[in-house]
Design a protein around this motif. Structure first.
Motif, mmCIF file in Angstrom:
data_model
loop_
_atom_site.group_PDB
_atom_site.id
_atom_site.type_symbol
_atom_site.label_atom_id
_atom_site.label_comp_id
_atom_site.label_asym_id
_atom_site.label_seq_id
_atom_site.Cartn_x
_atom_site.Cartn_y
_atom_site.Cartn_z
ATOM 1 N N MET A 56 10.826 -1.477 4.958
ATOM 2 C CA MET A 56 9.528 -1.408 4.291
ATOM 3 C C MET A 56 8.665 -2.603 4.685
ATOM 4 S SD MET A 56 9.589 1.306 2.687
ATOM 5 C CE MET A 56 10.915 2.492 2.607
ATOM 6 N N GLY A 57 7.358 -2.436 4.623
ATOM 7 C CA GLY A 57 6.466 -3.537 4.927
ATOM 8 C C GLY A 57 6.427 -4.540 3.794
ATOM 9 N N ASN A 58 6.402 -5.808 4.130
ATOM 10 C CA ASN A 58 6.312 -6.846 3.116
ATOM 11 C C ASN A 58 4.883 -6.996 2.632
ATOM 12 O OD1 ASN A 58 9.055 -7.504 3.330
ATOM 13 N ND2 ASN A 58 8.640 -8.792 5.118
ATOM 14 N N LYS A 59 4.729 -7.621 1.463
ATOM 15 C CA LYS A 59 3.381 -7.893 0.972
ATOM 16 C C LYS A 59 2.674 -8.807 1.953
ATOM 17 C CE LYS A 59 2.792 -9.222 -3.184
ATOM 18 N NZ LYS A 59 2.956 -9.951 -4.448
ATOM 19 N N PRO A 60 1.507 -8.408 2.454
ATOM 20 C CA PRO A 60 0.801 -9.238 3.421
ATOM 21 C C PRO A 60 0.106 -10.404 2.743
ATOM 22 C CG PRO A 60 -0.452 -7.280 2.918
ATOM 23 C CD PRO A 60 0.851 -7.152 2.184
ATOM 24 N N ALA A 61 -0.057 -11.477 3.515
ATOM 25 C CA ALA A 61 -0.692 -12.668 2.952
ATOM 26 C C ALA A 61 -2.178 -12.729 3.290
ATOM 27 C CB ALA A 61 0.005 -13.921 3.472
ATOM 28 N N VAL A 91 1.542 7.371 -8.747
ATOM 29 C CA VAL A 91 0.786 6.185 -8.335
ATOM 30 C C VAL A 91 1.081 5.006 -9.248
ATOM 31 C CG1 VAL A 91 -1.529 5.221 -8.022
ATOM 32 C CG2 VAL A 91 -1.039 7.554 -7.257
ATOM 33 N N CYS A 92 1.188 5.258 -10.547
ATOM 34 C CA CYS A 92 1.396 4.168 -11.505
ATOM 35 C C CYS A 92 2.689 3.400 -11.261
ATOM 36 C CB CYS A 92 1.395 4.721 -12.933
ATOM 37 S SG CYS A 92 -0.258 5.086 -13.572
ATOM 38 N N LYS A 93 3.725 4.072 -10.811
ATOM 39 C CA LYS A 93 5.020 3.392 -10.666
ATOM 40 C C LYS A 93 5.345 2.963 -9.235
ATOM 41 C CE LYS A 93 7.640 7.755 -10.628
ATOM 42 N NZ LYS A 93 8.617 8.543 -11.412
ATOM 43 N N GLN A 151 7.643 -2.686 -2.501
ATOM 44 C CA GLN A 151 8.593 -2.331 -1.443
ATOM 45 C C GLN A 151 8.419 -0.882 -0.977
ATOM 46 O OE1 GLN A 151 12.164 -2.946 -3.939
ATOM 47 N NE2 GLN A 151 12.748 -0.849 -3.443
ATOM 48 N N ASP A 152 7.677 -0.080 -1.726
ATOM 49 C CA ASP A 152 7.452 1.311 -1.344
ATOM 50 C C ASP A 152 6.331 1.462 -0.319
ATOM 51 O OD1 ASP A 152 9.367 2.043 -3.248
ATOM 52 O OD2 ASP A 152 7.869 2.285 -4.826
ATOM 53 N N ILE A 153 5.570 0.393 -0.074
ATOM 54 C CA ILE A 153 4.403 0.474 0.802
ATOM 55 C C ILE A 153 4.717 -0.149 2.160
ATOM 56 C CG2 ILE A 153 1.965 -0.106 1.092
ATOM 57 C CD1 ILE A 153 1.851 -0.548 -1.965
ATOM 58 N N ASN A 154 4.539 0.625 3.194
ATOM 59 C CA ASN A 154 4.639 0.102 4.555
ATOM 60 C C ASN A 154 3.218 -0.144 5.048
ATOM 61 O OD1 ASN A 154 4.826 -0.213 7.396
ATOM 62 N ND2 ASN A 154 6.768 0.903 7.426
ATOM 63 N N PHE A 155 2.768 -1.384 4.941
ATOM 64 C CA PHE A 155 1.394 -1.722 5.295
ATOM 65 C C PHE A 155 1.126 -1.537 6.782
ATOM 66 C CE2 PHE A 155 -0.618 -3.331 1.495
ATOM 67 C CZ PHE A 155 0.451 -3.651 0.664
ATOM 68 N N ASP A 156 2.140 -1.787 7.614
ATOM 69 C CA ASP A 156 1.950 -1.680 9.061
ATOM 70 C C ASP A 156 1.732 -0.237 9.500
ATOM 71 O OD1 ASP A 156 2.294 -4.429 9.369
ATOM 72 O OD2 ASP A 156 4.474 -4.230 9.540
ATOM 73 N N GLU A 157 2.479 0.681 8.918
ATOM 74 C CA GLU A 157 2.409 2.081 9.315
ATOM 75 C C GLU A 157 1.473 2.911 8.447
ATOM 76 O OE1 GLU A 157 3.858 3.238 11.988
ATOM 77 O OE2 GLU A 157 4.802 1.319 12.456
ATOM 78 N N TYR A 169 6.317 -4.351 -9.283
ATOM 79 C CA TYR A 169 5.403 -3.221 -9.443
ATOM 80 C C TYR A 169 3.980 -3.591 -9.025
ATOM 81 C CZ TYR A 169 9.111 -0.738 -11.816
ATOM 82 O OH TYR A 169 10.296 -0.103 -12.107
ATOM 83 N N VAL A 170 3.318 -2.643 -8.374
ATOM 84 C CA VAL A 170 1.959 -2.885 -7.880
ATOM 85 C C VAL A 170 0.958 -2.894 -9.019
ATOM 86 C CG1 VAL A 170 0.118 -1.996 -6.398
ATOM 87 C CG2 VAL A 170 2.507 -1.885 -5.626
#
Length: 201
Positions: free
Chosen positions: A1-6, A56-58, A62-68, A109-110
């Motif tokens: 999974m994509g990490n949280k971007p800075a 969306v709420c939950k 770690q569920d978000i792949n920012f790169d892809e 959680y986001v």
């Protein structure tokens, strides 16, 4: 999974419904500092994925792949999981990046609650009822009538109208039956338009 971007990146791509809701989160500023950024990200992600409000709420970081540009929907309706595309042009990725910059790296959680005084609440998922309440308040401030399901319906109808394969939209939204999409979401062309598109070659 994509990490949280800075890195914070703001997009200027057009946003069909988001453009009506606000410009640079002007509408959301009515609600404070943290709350508007969270709300913007939740609405953008809903438009970009067509996800159900409970899904969306939950969402977890770690569920978000920012790169892809991919989101894992974990235990969605019927306890089924699936991968969905975060569609370009909605600003969702950039809104999530901005929101992540306000969150400690230890957060799971986001979309967490925001408490009185505009303070970040516990590290737990925002409830669907709280999200619906927020969206209703945003709708009132905007002077535009919409609910969370409006974002899902917009997502589906726009992609059907643009010629996306029914199977792809079915996989994106988690609908088991294709006829449900056609019955509840698809807007059929009038007869004059059908005459042009259905003519024999």
């Amino acid at each position: 999974m994509g990490n949280k971007p800075a890195i914070i990146i703001r997009s200027r791509k057009p946003r069909p419904l988001s453009n009506q809701l606000n410009e640079d989160m002007g509408v959301f500023r009515t609600f404070g500092e943290h709350t508007p950024i969270r709300n913007q990200a939740l609405i953008s992600l809903s438009l970009a994925t067509g996800g159900r409000v409970s899904e969306v709420c939950k969402v977890r970081w770690q569920d978000i792949n920012f790169d892809e540009g991919i989101l894992d929907i974990v235990a969605g309706k019927g306890n089924n999981s699936r991968q969905v595309a975060i569609v370009d042009g909605t600003g969702a990725i950039n809104d999530l990046i901005l929101w992540s910059s306000y969150m400690p790296d230890t957060r799971v959680y986001v979309f967490c609650p925001v408490r009185r005084g505009d303070k970040l609440g516990e590290d737990k998922a925002m409830t669907p009822s709280a999200a619906q309440k927020m969206i209703k308040a945003t709708s009132t401030v905007c002077g535009i009538s919409f609910t969370h399901h409006t974002f899902r319906r917009t997502h589906v109808t726009e992609h059907l109208r643009n010629g996306a394969a029914l199977g792809d939209i079915q996989a994106q939204t988690g609908h088991k039956r294709a006829h449900t999409l056609l019955e509840h979401y698809f807007i059929f062309a009038d007869a004059s338009k059908r005459r042009k598109t259905l003519k024999n070659r």
